[in-house]
Design an enzyme around this catalytic site. Structure first.
Site, PDB file in Angstrom:
ATOM      1  N   VAL A  49     -19.579 -15.498  23.277  1.00  0.00           N
ATOM      2  CA  VAL A  49     -18.555 -16.102  22.434  1.00  0.00           C
ATOM      3  C   VAL A  49     -18.642 -15.604  20.998  1.00  0.00           C
ATOM      4  O   VAL A  49     -17.623 -15.399  20.323  1.00  0.00           O
ATOM      5  CB  VAL A  49     -18.679 -17.644  22.473  1.00  0.00           C
ATOM      6  CG1 VAL A  49     -17.788 -18.292  21.420  1.00  0.00           C
ATOM      7  CG2 VAL A  49     -18.326 -18.163  23.862  1.00  0.00           C
ATOM      8  N   ILE A  82     -11.969 -17.537  42.153  1.00  0.00           N
ATOM      9  CA  ILE A  82     -11.346 -16.213  42.244  1.00  0.00           C
ATOM     10  C   ILE A  82     -10.578 -15.902  40.960  1.00  0.00           C
ATOM     11  O   ILE A  82      -9.692 -16.654  40.577  1.00  0.00           O
ATOM     12  CB  ILE A  82     -10.380 -16.148  43.444  1.00  0.00           C
ATOM     13  CG1 ILE A  82     -11.105 -16.518  44.733  1.00  0.00           C
ATOM     14  CG2 ILE A  82      -9.761 -14.764  43.556  1.00  0.00           C
ATOM     15  CD1 ILE A  82     -10.179 -16.688  45.926  1.00  0.00           C
ATOM     16  N   GLY A  91     -17.375 -32.459  54.516  1.00  0.00           N
ATOM     17  CA  GLY A  91     -17.069 -32.528  53.099  1.00  0.00           C
ATOM     18  C   GLY A  91     -15.980 -31.582  52.637  1.00  0.00           C
ATOM     19  O   GLY A  91     -15.705 -31.494  51.432  1.00  0.00           O
ATOM     20  N   LYS A 140       0.107 -24.867  43.712  1.00  0.00           N
ATOM     21  CA  LYS A 140      -0.463 -23.567  43.360  1.00  0.00           C
ATOM     22  C   LYS A 140       0.582 -22.461  43.465  1.00  0.00           C
ATOM     23  O   LYS A 140       0.596 -21.525  42.659  1.00  0.00           O
ATOM     24  CB  LYS A 140      -1.670 -23.280  44.251  1.00  0.00           C
ATOM     25  CG  LYS A 140      -2.825 -24.233  43.982  1.00  0.00           C
ATOM     26  CD  LYS A 140      -3.924 -24.109  45.019  1.00  0.00           C
ATOM     27  CE  LYS A 140      -5.071 -25.069  44.727  1.00  0.00           C
ATOM     28  NZ  LYS A 140      -6.120 -25.064  45.766  1.00  0.00           N
TER      29      LYS A 140
END
Length: 433
Positions: free
Chosen positions: A34, A135, A186, A204
């Site tokens: 950063v 991704i 899960g 999406k």
């Protein structure tokens, strides 16, 4: 190094706790990337007593106060849902704070409002984690491919449904049985509606289409169909065609009959050939194809959900916006200049696989063929399976409008010699008979 970039975190569940962990474990490396330390200033949660892995002095139940604090530079949101998150993020943006969000539902519904607020305040709004988990997909669409013309985005963007369909394909299980397994492991939430009914994939798809085609697309623009009606018989029928079934998000740049460009956006189950690269994407993995005029076909593959993978995407965005804060700059904002209309699903050109239980007697095939011909739908292949009371006609159509195909199926259902449509599903990719 300059003063720390101070971060306020909304939510500390599966993803948020991993964000806290990674920020602590990688603090030195993140500071170098950063150009200033990343400092966690506050974490807003509902029940502070449950979060023993976070220093108690950082925990607060007052999210409204957190997003308006003068000493916080970036707000990271991993809560989900629409309200009160929308109001909190708008307050953060209007107060000059950059925002990193993983909230696909909010961005699909109110992305335009958030982008406008970010632009007005001159700050960043990043949301890589909202689609496909770890991704790297949204930033390549927004930045890496900004000099190209994207024509199509298609892929598997929901890990829960992909696990369910993969298990149905591998074991022959029915939907309910595969869903129960996904829940036990899960992969599925206690209430799996958003996943299995296609809402998650549709949200999406709206985000992907907006970025790919420089057009504001909302959830309400997306045709949605879930996997709850996909049966073991559908999976078996697909196997007989050397295909598999996947829930796909499909975003396309199309041209209507008048030569005008439009955007087609849909999320629904479809048969794809076993040799299609998406057919081999199993379990809870995601994979997305992007087709562009200059770059050609690109494929993005990886874990689409989970605490650590999603936190990885959140941290990537956090580093990017923190760098911009340090340098006094701003990243790429919304690009919606094209403002293309969204094509109605009925006008979308697609193909169908139809399996019909029929009477095994002369004249059936001719009657079925006439029903297709009446709606202007051409049959590509047809075969009969079984005989007598167990006879089934399996047809794959050439491309036609979705409305024409739907009318054809309705007409077939009303024919005396047709018992029922055992399987009706859209087809993507080229099936070789």
């Amino acid at each position: 190094m300059t003063r720390p970039v101070r971060v306020g975190l909304l939510g500390c569940g599966v993803v948020g706790s991993q964000v806290v962990r990674l920020m602590a474990e990688q603090a030195d490396d993140l500071a170098q990337r950063v150009g200033a330390p990343l400092e966690l200033a506050a974490v807003a949660v509902r029940r502070p007593g449950r979060h023993t892995d976070v220093p108690a002095e950082l925990l607060t139940t007052d999210a409204d106060a957190l997003v308006t604090r003068d000493d916080i530079d970036v707000v990271v949101e991993v809560v989900g849902g629409i309200e009160p998150v929308r109001s909190l993020l708008l307050a953060a943006l209007s107060g000059g704070k950059s925002v990193v969000s993983a909230n696909k539902a909010l961005l699909a519904d109110d992305g335009a409002m958030l982008h406008d607020a970010a632009a007005k305040a001159g700050v960043d709004l990043y949301y890589e984690a909202a689609v496909a988990g770890a991704i790297p997909l949204l930033r390549p669409l927004r930045e890496s491919l900004a000099g190209d013309r994207i024509t199509r985005v298609m892929g598997i963007v929901n890990g829960t449904t992909n696990f369910i369909l993969s298990r149905m394909d591998a074991t022959g299980a029915g939907f309910d049985e595969a869903l129960a397994e996904a829940t036990a492991l899960g992969y599925a939430e206690a209430d799996p509606t958003a996943d299995v009914d296609g809402y998650d994939a549709a949200a999406k798809a709206a985000i992907l289409a907006g970025l790919a085609f420089h057009t504001r697309v909302t959830m309400s623009d997306v045709y949605r169909e879930g996997i709850g009606e996909v049966s073991a018989a559908d999976i078996a029928s697909a196997k007989a065609m050397d295909c598999t079934v996947k829930l796909l998000a499909i975003c396309e740049r199309v041209v209507d009959d008048a030569g005008r460009e439009q955007v087609s956006v849909r999320a629904h189950p479809a048969m794809i050939p076993r040799d299609h690269p998406l057919a081999g994407v199993g379990d809870a993995y995601n994979a997305v194809f992007v087709e562009a005029e200059a770059a050609g076909s690109l494929m993005f593959y990886g874990r689409g959900a989970g605490g650590a993978p999603t936190a990885s995407a959140v941290l990537g965005d956090l580093v990017a916006v923190a760098r911009n804060r340090v340098s006094g700059s701003r990243g790429a904002g919304e690009s919606a200049y094209a403002d293309l209309p969204v094509q109605p699903m009925g006008d979308t050109v697609t193909r169908y696989h139809v399996a019909l239980d029929v009477a095994d007697q002369s004249g059936v095939l001719a009657g079925v063929a006439n029903a297709f011909a009446d709606e202007g739908v051409s049959i590509k292949t047809v075969r009969q399976e079984g005989r007598g009371d167990a006879a089934t006609l399996v047809l794959v159509t050439h491309a036609a409008t979705d409305a024409a195909l739907a009318r054809t199926v309705d007409k077939l259902a009303g024919m005396a010699l047709v018992g029922r449509a055992a399987s009706v599903m859209r087809v993507e990719g080229q099936i070789v008979e």
